[in-house]
Design an enzyme around this catalytic site. Structure first.
Site, PDB file in Angstrom:
ATOM      1  CE  LYS A  50      11.050 -30.366  -6.414  1.00  0.00           C
ATOM      2  NZ  LYS A  50      11.351 -30.798  -5.057  1.00  0.00           N
ATOM      3  CE  LYS A  61       6.986 -23.805  -5.609  1.00  0.00           C
ATOM      4  NZ  LYS A  61       6.994 -25.194  -5.135  1.00  0.00           N
ATOM      5  CE  LYS A  83      14.608 -24.608  -0.341  1.00  0.00           C
ATOM      6  NZ  LYS A  83      14.452 -25.951   0.192  1.00  0.00           N
TER       7      LYS A  83
HETATM    8  P1  TYM Z   1      10.817 -27.408   0.591  1.00  0.00           P
HETATM    9  O1  TYM Z   1      12.191 -27.595   1.118  1.00  0.00           O
HETATM   10  O2  TYM Z   1      10.615 -27.283  -0.889  1.00  0.00           O
HETATM   11  O3  TYM Z   1      10.138 -26.148   1.246  1.00  0.00           O
HETATM   12  C1  TYM Z   1      10.103 -25.973   2.650  1.00  0.00           C
HETATM   13  C2  TYM Z   1       8.809 -25.311   3.074  1.00  0.00           C
HETATM   14  O4  TYM Z   1       8.665 -24.047   2.397  1.00  0.00           O
HETATM   15  C3  TYM Z   1       7.391 -23.983   1.760  1.00  0.00           C
HETATM   16  N1  TYM Z   1       7.521 -23.191   0.522  1.00  0.00           N
HETATM   17  C4  TYM Z   1       6.754 -22.137   0.228  1.00  0.00           C
HETATM   18  N2  TYM Z   1       5.757 -21.537   0.901  1.00  0.00           N
HETATM   19  C5  TYM Z   1       5.191 -20.451   0.320  1.00  0.00           C
HETATM   20  N3  TYM Z   1       5.598 -19.948  -0.887  1.00  0.00           N
HETATM   21  C6  TYM Z   1       6.592 -20.525  -1.592  1.00  0.00           C
HETATM   22  N4  TYM Z   1       6.982 -20.012  -2.747  1.00  0.00           N
HETATM   23  C7  TYM Z   1       7.227 -21.672  -1.033  1.00  0.00           C
HETATM   24  N5  TYM Z   1       8.245 -22.486  -1.448  1.00  0.00           N
HETATM   25  C8  TYM Z   1       8.406 -23.410  -0.481  1.00  0.00           C
HETATM   26  C9  TYM Z   1       7.026 -25.434   1.459  1.00  0.00           C
HETATM   27  O5  TYM Z   1       5.635 -25.592   1.300  1.00  0.00           O
HETATM   28  C10 TYM Z   1       7.566 -26.137   2.681  1.00  0.00           C
HETATM   29  O6  TYM Z   1       6.622 -26.083   3.738  1.00  0.00           O
HETATM   30  N6  TYM Z   1       8.707 -31.945   0.763  1.00  0.00           N
HETATM   31  C11 TYM Z   1       9.052 -30.781   1.551  1.00  0.00           C
HETATM   32  C12 TYM Z   1       9.954 -31.087   2.731  1.00  0.00           C
HETATM   33  C13 TYM Z   1       9.490 -32.194   3.603  1.00  0.00           C
HETATM   34  C14 TYM Z   1       8.438 -32.147   4.562  1.00  0.00           C
HETATM   35  C15 TYM Z   1       8.424 -33.420   5.178  1.00  0.00           C
HETATM   36  C16 TYM Z   1       7.536 -31.147   4.928  1.00  0.00           C
HETATM   37  C17 TYM Z   1      10.034 -33.438   3.683  1.00  0.00           C
HETATM   38  N7  TYM Z   1       9.399 -34.166   4.625  1.00  0.00           N
HETATM   39  C18 TYM Z   1       7.485 -33.722   6.178  1.00  0.00           C
HETATM   40  C19 TYM Z   1       6.605 -31.461   5.923  1.00  0.00           C
HETATM   41  C20 TYM Z   1       6.601 -32.725   6.525  1.00  0.00           C
HETATM   42  C21 TYM Z   1       9.787 -29.793   0.670  1.00  0.00           C
HETATM   43  O7  TYM Z   1      10.368 -30.132  -0.333  1.00  0.00           O
HETATM   44  O8  TYM Z   1       9.846 -28.541   1.164  1.00  0.00           O
END
Ligand code: TYM
Length: 342
Positions: free
Chosen positions: A111, A194, A197
């Site tokens: 990032k 991947k 967003k």
């Molecule tokens: P975020 O917002 O990037 O993504 C949310 C969830 O979607 C999953 N994900 C994917 N799974 C499969 N293929 C993809 N291309 C893909 N892109 C995203 C992510 O693995 C995630 O599960 N750091 C985390 C948010 C967070 C969190 C937490 C998660 C903050 N605190 C505590 C679990 C527990 C994040 O940025 O997710």
């Protein structure tokens, strides 16, 4: 009972990866777990967010949770900033985590890219806040996509060091739950990247609010190759797809994995169904399936977006329930550290 915690950032463009890698699995977990699902707005602001859009995106992610089937009478749904224990515990954990640990985080490197010096301090400390999210509830299971695995390992290291340093058994070691056949959904334009967003191309992802025509267009234009689809012979003895095989046709296996996840079938069954088929035929079956699965959710999300007051009421009630769990755990952590409480 086991406690589940997970979160999604309200940064817009919620896509099929977020749905299949995370949200969809959360729905099933509600049946036999105590579940807490969070819209992590404090994580979102580690990169610039337009303030009006951030509010809209927070409501949109909440609407996606609801439309996907998360039931606020069974699971807690709230936005992170409204439960102050997250930020308070994160500060304590900032003082437990080591710089060397954070320096290894691949997501920060990706990032921040070449502009590391210009990245916010929040982006760097992001994984400590994520650890606080999970540990503030003593969560035992964390359902996420594959890209969050390293952050979960760090959370375990932080929990362990806290317990060791202060001679307590306060935090359990949370386990990642990386479930299903679409734990890493790839871009529709490039099977080695991947689905994300932040990809500048909207054609690289199917979003949860895309209508039938848009889904059809994106899948028709999705990168494919000129070979016929493979059959079950590509799987190894344990029924898994070897990584070299996946890498040999990344786009084909990505779409097959998406199909299996949407149909809720093992990959082997999907390979059997489409063995030897032309890509065009498979893409049209995948379009029908994606439209049938995402269409009703997209419409429900649009309906909820016209009713922000009801979404806000769910978040506000959820925050109250979440705080009631997190506050005493934060107090335990403060006691362990030696912070005087009144
Ligand atoms: P975020 O917002 O990037 O993504 C949310 C969830 O979607 C999953 N994900 C994917 N799974 C499969 N293929 C993809 N291309 C893909 N892109 C995203 C992510 O693995 C995630 O599960 N750091 C985390 C948010 C967070 C969190 C937490 C998660 C903050 N605190 C505590 C679990 C527990 C994040 O940025 O997710």
């Amino acid at each position: 009972m086991d406690r589940v915690f997970s979160g999604v950032q309200p940064t817009g463009n919620l896509h099929l990866g977020n749905y299949l890698g995370a949200i969809r699995n959360w729905v099933k977990l509600q049946n036999d777990h105590d579940c807490i699902y969070c819209v992590v707005d404090l994580h979102a602001i580690t990169a610039w967010q337009d303030p009006a859009e951030l509010k809209a995106h927070t409501r949109e992610v909440t609407a996606a949770f609801l439309a996907a089937g998360i039931d606020p009478s069974r699971s807690i749904i709230f936005n992170q900033s409204q439960v102050s224990a997250h930020a308070e515990l994160a500060w304590i954990l900032n003082c437990v985590a080591r710089l060397g640990w954070l320096n290894r985080m691949t997501q920060f490197k990706e990032k921040a890219g070449k502009h590391r010096e210009k990245a916010s301090v929040g982006l760097y400390a992001y994984p400590n806040l994520m650890a606080a999210d999970i540990l503030a509830y003593k969560a035992t299971h964390v359902p996420v996509g594959e890209d969050q695995k390293q952050h979960l390992e760090l959370t375990r290291d932080i929990a362990q060091k806290f317990n060791n340093d202060y001679g307590v058994e306060l935090f359990p070691m949370p386990k990642p739950l990386i479930l299903g056949t679409a734990t890493r959904v790839m871009s529709l334009r490039d099977g080695k990247k991947k689905m994300s967003k932040s990809d500048p191309s909207d054609m690289s992802r199917i979003t949860m609010t895309d209508d039938a025509d848009t889904i059809q267009k994106k899948l028709r234009k999705a990168t494919s190759d000129s070979e016929l689809l493979p059959g079950q012979e590509v799987l190894d003895e344990t029924g898994d797809l070897p990584e070299e095989t996946r890498q040999s046709r990344p786009e084909a296996y990505n779409l097959l994995g998406i199909y299996a996840a949407l149909a809720d079938k093992p990959l082997a069954e999907v390979l059997e169904e489409f063995a030897g088929a032309q890509f065009s035929l498979f893409k049209s079956a995948l379009t029908d399936l994606a439209v049938a699965s995402l269409g009703p959710m997209g419409s429900e999300m649009k309906r909820l977006s016209a009713d922000p007051a009801s979404v806000d009421a769910i978040l506000s009630a959820g925050a109250e329930k979440a705080a009631a769990i997190a506050q005493p755990i934060l107090a335990e952590a403060q006691d362990a550290v030696g912070l005087l409480r009144f």
